[in-house]
Design a protein around this motif. Structure first.
Motif, PDB file in Angstrom:
ATOM      1  N   GLU A  20      -3.749  13.233   6.263  1.00 16.42           N
ATOM      2  CA  GLU A  20      -3.046  13.224   4.958  1.00 16.42           C
ATOM      3  C   GLU A  20      -3.501  12.066   4.060  1.00 16.42           C
ATOM      4  N   GLN A  21      -4.589  11.437   4.418  1.00 16.69           N
ATOM      5  CA  GLN A  21      -5.021  10.258   3.661  1.00 16.69           C
ATOM      6  C   GLN A  21      -5.768  10.617   2.369  1.00 16.69           C
ATOM      7  N   GLN A  22      -6.124  11.898   2.178  1.00 20.73           N
ATOM      8  CA  GLN A  22      -6.813  12.368   0.941  1.00 20.73           C
ATOM      9  C   GLN A  22      -8.090  11.563   0.651  1.00 20.73           C
TER      10      GLN A  22
ATOM     11  N   ARG B  63       0.791  -1.242   0.000  1.00 18.43           N
ATOM     12  CA  ARG B  63       0.000   0.000   0.000  1.00 18.43           C
ATOM     13  C   ARG B  63       0.828   1.299   0.000  1.00 18.43           C
ATOM     14  N   PRO B  64       1.820   1.442  -0.893  1.00 21.95           N
ATOM     15  CA  PRO B  64       2.562   2.714  -0.897  1.00 21.95           C
ATOM     16  C   PRO B  64       1.682   3.868  -1.371  1.00 21.95           C
ATOM     17  N   VAL B  65       1.938   5.053  -0.852  1.00 21.83           N
ATOM     18  CA  VAL B  65       1.099   6.232  -1.140  1.00 21.83           C
ATOM     19  C   VAL B  65       1.150   6.609  -2.617  1.00 21.83           C
TER      20      VAL B  65
ATOM     21  N   VAL C   7     -10.602  12.875  -2.291  1.00 19.99           N
ATOM     22  CA  VAL C   7     -10.212  12.572  -3.688  1.00 19.99           C
ATOM     23  C   VAL C   7     -10.365  11.077  -3.953  1.00 19.99           C
ATOM     24  N   ARG C   8      -9.907  10.276  -3.004  1.00 22.14           N
ATOM     25  CA  ARG C   8      -9.947   8.826  -3.202  1.00 22.14           C
ATOM     26  C   ARG C   8     -11.393   8.325  -3.276  1.00 22.14           C
ATOM     27  N   SER C   9     -12.256   8.931  -2.488  1.00 25.74           N
ATOM     28  CA  SER C   9     -13.672   8.538  -2.501  1.00 25.74           C
ATOM     29  C   SER C   9     -14.294   8.818  -3.867  1.00 25.74           C
ATOM     30  N   THR C  10     -13.982  10.000  -4.407  1.00 26.87           N
ATOM     31  CA  THR C  10     -14.513  10.353  -5.741  1.00 26.87           C
ATOM     32  C   THR C  10     -14.017   9.351  -6.782  1.00 26.87           C
ATOM     33  N   ASN C  11     -12.712   9.055  -6.719  1.00 25.64           N
ATOM     34  CA  ASN C  11     -12.136   8.100  -7.690  1.00 25.64           C
ATOM     35  C   ASN C  11     -12.774   6.705  -7.551  1.00 25.64           C
ATOM     36  N   HIS C  12     -13.039   6.320  -6.293  1.00 22.33           N
ATOM     37  CA  HIS C  12     -13.633   4.995  -6.079  1.00 22.33           C
ATOM     38  C   HIS C  12     -15.053   4.957  -6.631  1.00 22.33           C
TER      39      HIS C  12
ATOM     40  N   LEU D 290      -9.274   2.324  -1.212  1.00 24.07           N
ATOM     41  CA  LEU D 290     -10.005   2.183   0.061  1.00 24.07           C
ATOM     42  C   LEU D 290      -9.123   2.036   1.297  1.00 24.07           C
ATOM     43  N   LEU D 291      -7.983   1.327   1.150  1.00 22.70           N
ATOM     44  CA  LEU D 291      -7.191   1.010   2.353  1.00 22.70           C
ATOM     45  C   LEU D 291      -6.304   2.186   2.757  1.00 22.70           C
ATOM     46  N   PRO D 292      -6.170   2.427   4.058  1.00 18.31           N
ATOM     47  CA  PRO D 292      -5.353   3.572   4.501  1.00 18.31           C
ATOM     48  C   PRO D 292      -3.888   3.377   4.150  1.00 18.31           C
ATOM     49  N   TRP D 293      -3.229   4.496   3.812  1.00 22.05           N
ATOM     50  CA  TRP D 293      -1.788   4.424   3.535  1.00 22.05           C
ATOM     51  C   TRP D 293      -1.041   4.269   4.852  1.00 22.05           C
ATOM     52  N   PRO D 294      -0.047   3.368   4.902  1.00 18.88           N
ATOM     53  CA  PRO D 294       0.704   3.230   6.154  1.00 18.88           C
ATOM     54  C   PRO D 294       1.592   4.444   6.391  1.00 18.88           C
TER      55      PRO D 294
END
Length: 1092
Positions: A760-762, A708-710, A765-770, A750-754
Motif C-alpha cells: 500500500e506504499q504507492q 510521515r503521515p500518509v 506514483v511516488r517515484s514519478t512525483n519524485h 521517499l520514506l515509507p509510510w508507517p
C-alpha cells in the motif's frame, strides 16, 4: 678573573644597563652572552657567593642565584666534593643572616636553591637538611622561614621534575612520608597555639555537655553540643605576624594534602583547627571595621583574614578531592562534613541586619568559590558514602544548599551551584534506577526539595520575578569564557559547537532548563503542573495581542505605545520565549513507555503549541509595526520561532500518536498536522526573517521525516510548498532554507509510510512525483550542458567549481554508489585517476591551505568510500589507488611540515588495509584452523612494505594529531587483523617501530601521547617478548649515545622482564626517565672527566 670587588661593580653596571629602557636588543644580546659565559666558568659560584653577601642590587642577586641553580641542577655531579660541602654550608648561613632584609622573591629563590641541594644530596651527603628545616620551624624567630622551606621542599621533592632517576624519586617520596607525622604535628601545634593565644575564651573551662543550643540545626549536624559550642566561639583578632605564620602553615598543609595519603596522621585536632581558620572567611566584621574606619591598614588586615579562610578551605578541598577513603578515615570525613555545614549554616543565616545575599556579597569572592568547590566535591565524590549515615541530615543540607544557591551574588556563582544540583539530580536518578524497589521512599524523602528547586529555577529565568539580574546578561556577544575554555581544550568535543554559539543569556537559560528537565524525569506530574500554568499565563498575554492590532496606511500596527506597557509586554514575551523552550526541552518525557500514562498532558501541550504557531502566522506578528521596533519586533519574531521549535520537539510524540492512537481518533491527529502545516506554509517565503523561516523549515523536515503521515502529500499546504519550490520564476529562498525544504519534500516521497504494508506504499506514483521534483530542481543545472562553456571561462571554472564538484561526487558515492551501477562508477573513478597526474597533484598541494589541497582531500575521501565497498566490484581499482597514494601523493607530502592532505592520505591507506586485507594476505581455512602451523600466503609484498614504511616515517614528524591518528590505525589493524603477528611485520618491521616509539618518548616530542605510545609498545613487544628482552633491548641500549657502559648495564638491569601491561609500561617510562637523567648528568661533567 678580576678581583671580587671589581667584578661586582662591573656586574652591577651591566645589570643596570641591561634593564635600562634605552638599551638596544643587540646590546642586550651581547650582555646576555657575556653573563652566560661567566656562569659557565669553573669556580664562578665563589664570585656569586661574594656578590650575594655584598650587594643590595636585586638583579645581581637574582643572577647569582640563577648561577647556583644551574650549577646544582645541571652540573652538580662534576662539582668537587669539597666545593659541595662549602656551598651546603654557606648558602643556609647566608639565608639565616639576611632572610629578614632580603626582598621576598630573592629569599624564596634562595630557599629553592637550598632545597635543590637537598633534592640531590639528602640524606647521604646532606644529612641535616630536613632536621634544619624542622629546627627553623620550632624556633619562634625563624618560624616563617622554616615554613617557606617546608613548602618548597614539599613542592620540589614530593613531585620532582625529570632531572632525577626513578629510584631517587621513589627514595625522596619515602623519606618525606617518614617525616609526615612529625610535620603535621608541628603545623597543628603552631596553628592551635596561635588560635588559643589570641582567643578570648582560651582560659575558660570547657563547656558542659548540656549547653548546646536546642533545636539548632548545628546540633543535629555535629551530634555533639560541645563541638557546636566550640565552633561558636568568637573569632580571635590576630596580629600581622601571627596571620603571616598561619597563612604559611595553611599553604604548607594544602600542598602536603595534595600528595600524602589519607591516614590517621591527619588527626581530629588538626581537622578541627583547620575548620577554626575556615571561619575567618565567613566573618564580615573586619570588612565592616575597615570600611568604617577607612584605614588602609585595616582594609589590608581584613583581606588577610579573609585569605586565611580561603587557605583553610583549600586544605579541606584537597582532602575532599580524594576518592579513595580508607575505612579508618571515614569517621574523620563525616566530622569534616559536619563542621563545613556548620559554616554553610553560618553563611546562609538570616537576621535583621543581613539578608543572605548581602552577607554573601560581603565575603571574599575567592572564599565563596572555594566553598562552592567544597559543595561540588561533597555531592560528586562523597554523597553516596555519607547519605547512609543516619546521623547526617541530607534533607537539611539540601535546604542550606538551596539558600546558598539562590542568594549567590554573581552569575558565575549561580552557574556553579546549578552544576552541583545537576550532579545531585544525576546521583538521585541513577540511585532510583538501581533500587527500583524503594523508588517511592527515595522520591518521597526528596520531593519537597525538588519541587522547591524547580519552582525557584523557573522563577529565575523569568523577567517577571528576576528582571534586574536577567537584564545584566548579554544576549548579543558569544561568551568569551566559553570560547577561551574551548581554545584551552577544556570542553568535550561534542559540545564545542554548541558552546561557541552561546551568548551569556543562552548559557544561563540552557543550564537552568537542564535542571528543570532532570526534575521532570524524577517527578513528571509535579514538574508539569508547575510549568504549564506559568506558560498559560504568558500565552494569554500573547494571544490577547490581536485586539490591539490596528490597520494603518503602511500595514498593521500594534497599538500599545505607553512606555510602561511596552516594557511589561517585552518582559512577558521574553518569558514566553523561555517557557516555550522549557516545554520543548521536556518533550522526551512524554514518549516511549510513559506515552499512554502522560498522553493527556502532552496532548494539551501540543494543541496549545499548534494554536500559538497558527495564530502567529495568521496575524503576521513578525511583520507588524510597534512603538519600540528595536525591542518588540525581535521579541515577537523570537516567540514565533520558539513556538515552532517547541512543536518540532514533539515530532516523536506525534509519530507515536500516529502509530498507537491514530486509528481510534484519526480526526484529532489529522487536525493537528493540517493546522501545523497551515502555520508553516506562509512562513516559507524569502520575505520572512531568516530566524523564523529556518524554524518553519526545520519543523517541516521533522513532520516529513519523523511523523510521515500518509495524507501529508495530499494536504493543500504541502502542495503549495511543492509549487513554490519548483517554480523557477519565484524568488529563491536563502540556501539553508532551500536545502531544508527540498529535503522535506524529497522525504515525503521517499520514506515509507508507517503502519502500512509494502503493497500500500504507492511507490510507482511516488517515484514519478519524485522524478518530476528532481527534474524541476535540476533544470538549470542540466541546461549547462547544452550551453557550451566558452574557452576563456574554463580557467575560472576550474578555480571556483572543482571543489564543489568534488563535494557533489563525494556525497554521490557516500549515498548512491550501489544505485549508480558499476560501469558508471568505474568511469568516474578512472576519469579522476587520469585527471590527477603527478604534476597536477604537486601544483594543487604545494599551495598550503589552498582550494587545491581541499580538492585533493575530497578526492582521497571519495577513494576511501570506494575501497571500503565489500564484494569484488571495485577490487580491480586497488592497484591504481595504492599506486596513486604511494607513487604520486606521498612523495609530494612526505617531507612537508604542513598537515594538508596527510590525514586523508593515511586514512585512505588504513582503509585499503583494513577492508582489503586479503589483497595482501590470502588466508586459507587450513591456515586459520592450524594457526602457527601454516604461515599465511603473502601477496603484493612491496606495496604493503611501502605503506608500513610511510606509517613509520609519519612517527618521526612533529604533527601530534597525525601521530595519534596513525598510531590508532596500527593498533586497530592489530586488534582486528593481528598485524603485529604477521610474519613480514614480525621479522622485518616490529622492532623498527618499537625503536621509533621509544625514541619519541626519550625526545619528549609527543609527551601528550605517553600513555598511548606505552600501550602500543607493549602490544608490539608482546608478540615476541623473548626477542624483545634478549635481542632488541640490549641492541637499543648499545645504540644509545650520551651514556656510558655502566649506566647502560643499570638501565638494562632495571628493566624487569615483566609480561603484564601495567608493569611493562612502568618499566618503559622508567627506562626513558633514567636514560634522560643519565644524559643530563653526563653533560654536566667538566670536560676531560675520567669515568670509571
Amino acid at each position: 678573573m678580576a678581583s671580587e670587588e671589581a667584578s661586582l661593580r662591573a656586574l652591577e653596571s651591566l645589570m643596570t644597563e641591561f634593564f635600562h629602557n634605552c638599551t638596544t636588543n643587540e646590546r642586550k644580546r651581547e650582555i646576555e652572552e657575556l653573563l652566560n659565559n661567566f656562569a659557565q666558568q669553573i669556580g664562578a659560584w665563589r664570585f656569586c657567593l661574594y656578590f650575594l653577601s655584598s650587594t643590595r642590587n636585586d638583579y645581581v642577586m637574582m643572577y647569582s642565584l640563577t648561577v647556583f641553580e644551574n650549577l646544582i641542577n645541571k652540573m652538580w655531579l662534576g662539582v668537587p666534593s669539597q666545593d659541595k660541602m662549602e656551598i651546603r654550608s654557606c648558602l643556609p648561613k647566608l639565608l639565616l643572616a639576611h632572610h629578614k632584609t632580603l626582598p621576598y622573591f630573592i629569599r624564596n629563590k634562595l630557599c629553592k636553591v637550598i632545597v635543590d641541594i637537598g633534592r640531590q644530596d639528602w640524606p647521604m651527603f646532606y644529612h641535616d637538611f630536613f632536621t634544619n628545616i624542622l629546627q627553623l620551624i620550632q624556633s619562634p624567630v625563624t618560624t616563617p622561614l622554616g615554613l617557606i622551606m617546608l613548602k618548597t621542599t614539599s613542592e620540589e621533592l614530593a613531585c620532582p621534575r625529570e632531572d632525577l632517576s626513578v629510584a631517587r624519586k621513589e627514595e625522596l617520596r619515602k623519606l618525606l612520608l617518614d617525616q609526615v607525622q612529625t610535620v603535621l604535628g608541628l603545623l597543628t601545634g603552631i596553628l592551635e597555639s596561635i588560635w588559643d593565644k589570641h582567643s578570648a575564651t582560651a582560659a575558660t573551662p570547657p563547656p558542659s555537655p548540656t549547653s548546646g543550643e536546642s533545636g539548632d540545626l548545628l546540633s543535629s549536624l555535629l551530634q555533639s553540643p560541645s563541638a557546636a559550642k566550640l565552633l561558636n566561639q568568637p573569632i580571635p583578632i590576630l596580629d600581622t605576624e601571627s596571620e603571616c605564620i598561619c597563612s604559611l602553615a595553611l599553604e604548607c598543609l594544602a600542598h602536603l594534602f595534595s600528595w600524602i595519603p589519607l591516614s590517621t596522621s591527619i588527626t581530629p585536632s588538626l581537622l578541627t583547627t583547620i575548620f577554626h581558620f575556615a571561619r575567618f572567611g565567613c566573618d564580615t566584621r573586619v570588612r565592616k571595621m575597615s570600611s568604617v574606619n577607612g584605614s588602609s591598614q585595616n582594609s589590608v588586615l581584613g583581606q588577610e583574614r579573609g585569605r586565611l579562610g580561603v587557605l583553610a578551605m583549600s586544605c579541606i578541598n584537597e582532602l575532599m578531592s580524594k576518592n579513595c577513603v580508607p575505612m579508618e578515615f571515614e569517621e574523620y570525613l563525616l566530622r569534616m562534613f559536619q563542621q563545613t555545614f556548620y559554616l554553610l549554616q553560618k553563611i546562609t543565616k538570616e537576621n535583621n541586619a543581613h539578608t543572605v545575599k548581602s552577607r554573601l556579597e560581603e565575603l571574599d569572592e575567592s572564599y565563596i568559590e572555594k566553598f562552592t568547590d567544597f559543595l561540588r566535591l561533597f555531592v560528586s565524590v562523597h554523597l553516596r558514602r555519607i547519605e547512609s549515615y543516619s546521623q547526617f541530615p541530607v534533607v537539611e543540607f539540601l535546604a542550606l544548599l538551596f539558600k546558598y544557591t539562590f542568594h549567590q551574588p554573581t552569575h558565575e556563582g549561580y552557574f556553579s551551584c546549578l552544576d552541583i544540583w545537576t550532579l545531585f539530580l544525576d546521583y538521585l536518578t541513577s540511585k532510583i534506577k538501581s533500587r527500583l524497589a524503594d523508588k517511592e521512599a527515595v522520591l518521597n524523602r526528596y520531593e519537597d526539595a525538588l519541587v522547591l528547586l524547580l519552582t525557584e529555577v523557573l522563577n529565575r529565568i523569568q523577567f517577571r520575578y528576576n528582571q534586574a539580574q536577567l537584564e545584566e546578561l548579554d544576549d548579543e556577544t558569544l561568551d568569551d569564557d566559553v570560547r577561551s575554555r574551548v581554545e584551552q581544550g577544556q570542553l568535550q568535543v561534542q559540545i564545542l559547537t554548541l558552546a561557541l554559539q552561546q551568548t551569556e543569556w543562552q548559557r544561563y537559560l540552557r543550564q537552568s532548563l537542564e535542571v528543570v528537565a532532570k526534575v521532570m524525569e524524577l517527578l513528571p506530574t509535579h514538574a508539569f503542573s508547575t510549568l504549564f500554568p506559568v506558560l498559560q499565563d504568558n500565552l494569554e498575554v500573547y494571544l490577547g495581542l490581536q485586539q490591539f492590532v490596528v490597520t494603518s496606511g503602511t500595514g498593521h500596527r500594534l497599538n500599545i505605545t505607553a512606555e510602561n506597557d511596552c516594557r511589561r509586554l517585552h518582559c512577558s514575551l521574553r518569558d514566553l520565549s523561555s517557557l516555550l523552550q522549557a516545554v520543548g526541552r521536556l518533550a522526551e518525557y512524554f514518549i516511549g513507555d510513559v506515552f499512554a500514562a502522560r498522553f493527556n498532558d502532552a496532548l494539551t501541550v501540543v494543541e496549545r503549541l499548534v494554536k500559538v504557531t497558527l495564530y502567529g502566522s495568521q496575524i503576521k506578528l513578525y511583520n507588524i509595526e510597534t512603538a519600540v521596533p528595536s525591542v518588540l519586533k525581535p521579541d515577537l519574531i523570537d516567540v514565533h520561532a520558539q513556538s515552532l521549535a517547541a512543536l518540532q520537539a514533539y515530532a516523536h510524540w506525534l509519530a507515536q500518536f500516529y502509530s498507537e492512537v491514530h486509528r481510534q481518533n484519526p480526526e484529532q491527529f489529522i487536525s493537528l498536522v493540517s493546522t501545523t502545516l497551515e502555520a508553516i506554509t506562509p512562513l516559507i517565503s524569502s520575505k520572512v526573517q531568516e530566524k523564523l523561516l529556518l524554524s518553519a523549515c526545520h519543523l517541516l523536515v521533522s513532520l516529513a521525516t519523523t511523523v510521515r503521515p500518509v495524507f501529508l502529500i495530499s494536504i493543500p499546504a504541502v502542495q503549495k510548498v511543492f509549487n513554490r519550490i519548483t517554480d523557477t520564476s519565484a524568488q529563491q529562498l536563502p540556501d539553508k532554507a532551500q536545502v531544508l525544504v527540498c529535503r522535506a519534500l524529497s522525504n515525503v516521497l521517499l520514506l515509507p509510510w508507517p503502519n502500512l504494508p509494502e503493497s500500500e506504499q504507492q511507490w510507482a506514483v511516488r517515484s514519478t512525483n519524485h522524478a518530476s521534483l528532481i527534474s524541476a530542481l535540476t533544470r538549470e543545472y542540466r541546461q549547462l550542458k547544452s550551453n557550451a562553456i566558452l574557452p576563456q571561462r574554463k580557467v575560472q571554472l576550474e578555480d571556483n567549481v572543482t571543489d564543489e564538484m568534488l563535494s557533489f561526487f563525494l556525497t554521490l558515492f557516500q549515498g548512491l554508489r550501489v544505485q549508480m551501477g558499476v560501469p558508471f562508477t568505474e568511469q568516474i573513478i578512472q576519469t579522476f585517476l587520469n585527471m590527477f597526474t603527478r604534476e597536477q597533484l604537486a601544483e594543487s598541494i604545494l599551495h598550503e591551505g589552498s582550494t587545491g589541497c581541499r580538492v585533493v582531500e575530497k578526492f582521497l575521501k571519495i577513494l576511501q568510500v570506494v575501497v571500503q565497498e565489500p564484494g569484488q566490484v571495485f577490487k580491480p581499482f586497488l592497484p591504481s589507488v595504492i599506486s596513486l597514494c604511494m607513487e604520486q601523493v606521498y612523495p609530494i607530502i612526505a617531507e612537508r611540515s604542513s598537515p594538508d592532505v596527510k590525514a586523508e592520505l593515511f586514512e585512505l591507506l588504513f582503509r585499503v588495509l583494513h577492508h582489503n586485507w586479503r589483497y595482501f594476505f590470502k588466508s586459507s581455512v587450513l591456515a586459520s584452523v592450524q594457526r602457527g602451523v601454516a604461515e599465511e600466503q603473502m601477496e603484493n609484498e612491496a606495496q604493503f612494505s611501502a605503506i608500513m614504511q610511510a606509517f613509520g616515517q609519519s612517527f618521526l614528524q612533529p604533527d601530534i594529531h597525525l601521530f595519534k591518528q596513525n598510531l590508532f590505525y596500527l593498533e586497530t589493524l592489530n586488534t582486528k587483523q593481528k598485524l603485529y603477528h604477521k610474519k613480514i611485520f614480525r621479522t622485518t618491521m616490529l622492532f623498527q617501530f618499537v625503536n621509533v616509539l621509544l625514541q619519541v618518548l626519550v625526545h619528549k616530542s609527543h609527551d601528550l601521547l605517553q600513555e598511548e605510545i606505552g600501550i602500543a609498545t607493549y602490544n608490539m613487544a608482546s608478540v615476541d617478548f623473548d626477542g624483545f628482552y634478549s635481542a632488541f633491548l640490549p641492541e637499543f641500549l648499545a645504540s644509545c649515545d650520551g651514556v656510558d657502559s655502566n649506566q647502560k648495564n643499570v638501565l638494562g638491569r632495571n628493566f624487569k622482564m615483566d609480561r603484564d601491561l601495567p608493569s611493562f609500561t612502568q618499566n618503559v617510562h622508567r627506562l626513558v626517565n633514567d636514560l634522560r637523567y643519565y644524559r643530563l648528568c653526563n653533560d654536566s661533567l667538566p670536560p676531560g672527566t675520567v669515568k670509571l
